[in-house]
Design a protein around this motif. Structure first.
Motif, PDB file in Angstrom:
ATOM      1  N   LEU A 154     -10.904 -32.454  17.919  1.00 16.35           N
ATOM      2  CA  LEU A 154     -10.087 -31.293  18.237  1.00 16.35           C
ATOM      3  C   LEU A 154     -10.875 -30.017  17.939  1.00 16.35           C
ATOM      4  O   LEU A 154     -11.383 -29.843  16.833  1.00 16.35           O
ATOM      5  CB  LEU A 154      -8.803 -31.320  17.406  1.00 16.35           C
ATOM      6  CG  LEU A 154      -7.938 -32.581  17.563  1.00 16.35           C
ATOM      7  CD1 LEU A 154      -6.890 -32.650  16.474  1.00 16.35           C
ATOM      8  CD2 LEU A 154      -7.285 -32.601  18.943  1.00 16.35           C
ATOM      9  N   SER A 155     -10.953 -29.149  18.910  1.00 17.50           N
ATOM     10  CA  SER A 155     -11.718 -27.919  18.738  1.00 17.50           C
ATOM     11  C   SER A 155     -10.974 -26.949  17.824  1.00 17.50           C
ATOM     12  O   SER A 155      -9.762 -27.045  17.625  1.00 17.50           O
ATOM     13  CB  SER A 155     -11.962 -27.249  20.089  1.00 17.50           C
ATOM     14  OG  SER A 155     -10.740 -26.759  20.628  1.00 17.50           O
ATOM     15  N   LYS A 156     -11.720 -25.988  17.295  1.00 16.68           N
ATOM     16  CA  LYS A 156     -11.093 -24.950  16.479  1.00 16.68           C
ATOM     17  C   LYS A 156     -10.023 -24.209  17.271  1.00 16.68           C
ATOM     18  O   LYS A 156      -8.951 -23.905  16.751  1.00 16.68           O
ATOM     19  CB  LYS A 156     -12.146 -23.939  15.998  1.00 16.68           C
ATOM     20  CG  LYS A 156     -12.933 -24.346  14.774  1.00 16.68           C
ATOM     21  CD  LYS A 156     -13.801 -23.172  14.313  1.00 16.68           C
ATOM     22  CE  LYS A 156     -14.604 -23.524  13.071  1.00 16.68           C
ATOM     23  NZ  LYS A 156     -15.430 -22.375  12.630  1.00 16.68           N
ATOM     24  N   ALA A 157     -10.328 -23.925  18.542  1.00 14.32           N
ATOM     25  CA  ALA A 157      -9.378 -23.184  19.379  1.00 14.32           C
ATOM     26  C   ALA A 157      -8.083 -23.962  19.555  1.00 14.32           C
ATOM     27  O   ALA A 157      -6.983 -23.399  19.490  1.00 14.32           O
ATOM     28  CB  ALA A 157     -10.005 -22.878  20.740  1.00 14.32           C
TER      29      ALA A 157
ATOM     30  N   GLY B  54     -20.496 -28.677  16.598  1.00 18.86           N
ATOM     31  CA  GLY B  54     -20.432 -28.064  17.910  1.00 18.86           C
ATOM     32  C   GLY B  54     -19.201 -28.416  18.711  1.00 18.86           C
ATOM     33  O   GLY B  54     -19.039 -27.927  19.830  1.00 18.86           O
ATOM     34  N   ALA B  55     -18.325 -29.256  18.162  1.00 20.19           N
ATOM     35  CA  ALA B  55     -17.154 -29.695  18.936  1.00 20.19           C
ATOM     36  C   ALA B  55     -15.835 -29.453  18.224  1.00 20.19           C
ATOM     37  O   ALA B  55     -14.840 -29.097  18.849  1.00 20.19           O
ATOM     38  CB  ALA B  55     -17.278 -31.175  19.288  1.00 20.19           C
TER      39      ALA B  55
ATOM     40  N   GLY C 245     -20.657 -34.565  10.739  1.00 20.10           N
ATOM     41  CA  GLY C 245     -20.732 -33.878   9.458  1.00 20.10           C
ATOM     42  C   GLY C 245     -19.443 -33.949   8.682  1.00 20.10           C
ATOM     43  O   GLY C 245     -18.390 -34.253   9.223  1.00 20.10           O
ATOM     44  N   ARG C 246     -19.540 -33.644   7.374  1.00 21.39           N
ATOM     45  CA  ARG C 246     -18.356 -33.667   6.525  1.00 21.39           C
ATOM     46  C   ARG C 246     -18.200 -32.354   5.785  1.00 21.39           C
ATOM     47  O   ARG C 246     -17.444 -32.255   4.849  1.00 21.39           O
ATOM     48  CB  ARG C 246     -18.484 -34.800   5.518  1.00 21.39           C
ATOM     49  CG  ARG C 246     -18.336 -36.176   6.184  1.00 21.39           C
ATOM     50  CD  ARG C 246     -18.750 -37.286   5.269  1.00 21.39           C
ATOM     51  NE  ARG C 246     -18.679 -38.558   5.978  1.00 21.39           N
ATOM     52  CZ  ARG C 246     -19.455 -39.577   5.724  1.00 21.39           C
ATOM     53  NH1 ARG C 246     -20.394 -39.489   4.795  1.00 21.39           N
ATOM     54  NH2 ARG C 246     -19.353 -40.704   6.398  1.00 21.39           N
TER      55      ARG C 246
END
Length: 238
Positions: free
Chosen positions: A173-176, A219-220, A236-237
């Motif tokens: 799920l993207s930040k947006a 990046g996602a 990443g965490r």
């Protein structure tokens, strides 16, 4: 796929119907909540697209009656950005997904196909992702550890964020998307708030239990996975 579209704005209902039919869907439409509820209860559909602000009977009441009658057809709610209710209300009543108006038609089609693939099992009230459990009714979060349930205390915003993530397990799920889904339209800050709250959640749902389930996909966006499936990866965490 057979879809019921409950929408009182005739131009939008017609545009959605024509667009979905062009994609191979079989589409019925209902102009208000009363007709829509009757059709949803008495006809078989793969997915129901349900507006919230409807004449006769609002979308929340229609959804509530569907679930009360044990009609588990997946429901995608259409919400207005400045509406009285928010997406959390829809999820609490048993919605499966939502879109905020105005929406992208290709996104609508993708969401409907995803709901069709998921099907309509009688979902448990309590959400579970691995050993993590969230009860929307009791507003409670627990992680099962060695057969015991450890209670996790969250703020209201942390709870709403975690509930959204748990309703989309394994999805990136993207930040947006997260910002649009969890924060209301009055929020005018940047999307870094999402990263901040992800940190808050990790310190509460992961760190005390030695697991890594809330992942950063570089990046996602972010992804919530079960502790049984979270192992070393390129994700990443931080």
């Amino acid at each position: 796929m057979r879809v019921l579209v409950v929408e009182d704005e005739a131009p939008m209902a017609d545009a959605v119907r024509r667009g979905l039919e062009a994609e191979g869907f079989v589409v019925d439409t209902a102009p208000d909540g009363i007709v829509g509820q009757y059709m949803a209860l008495h006809e078989d559909y793969d997915v129901v697209v349900l507006d919230i602000m409807l004449p006769g009977r609002n979308g929340y009441d229609v959804l509530k009656d569907m679930r009360a009658h044990k009609v588990w057809t997946p429901v995608l709610m259409l919400t207005a950005k400045d509406g009285e209710y928010d997406q959390t209300d829809a999820f609490d009543l048993g919605a499966d997904d939502y879109l905020t108006k105005p929406f992208s038609f290709p996104v609508l089609v993708a969401r409907l196909r995803a709901l069709q693939r998921r099907g309509a099992p009688e979902r448990p009230v309590v959400l579970e992702v691995g050993s993590l459990r969230l009860d929307p009714v009791r507003h409670a979060v627990e992680r099962l550890v060695g057969g015991d349930a450890a209670t996790i205390s969250l703020t209201a915003k942390e709870f709403t964020l975690l509930e959204f993530l748990m309703r989309h397990p394994d999805e990136v799920l993207s930040k947006a998307t997260i910002l649009d889904s969890v924060w209301d339209s009055a929020y005018s800050g940047g999307d870094n708030i999402v990263e901040v709250y992800m940190g808050y959640l990790r310190r509460k749902i992961d760190a005390p239990f030695g697991v890594h389930t809330l992942l950063t996909v570089r990046g996602a966006g972010y992804q919530l996975v079960s502790d049984s499936s979270s192992g070393p990866s390129s994700v990443g965490r931080s």
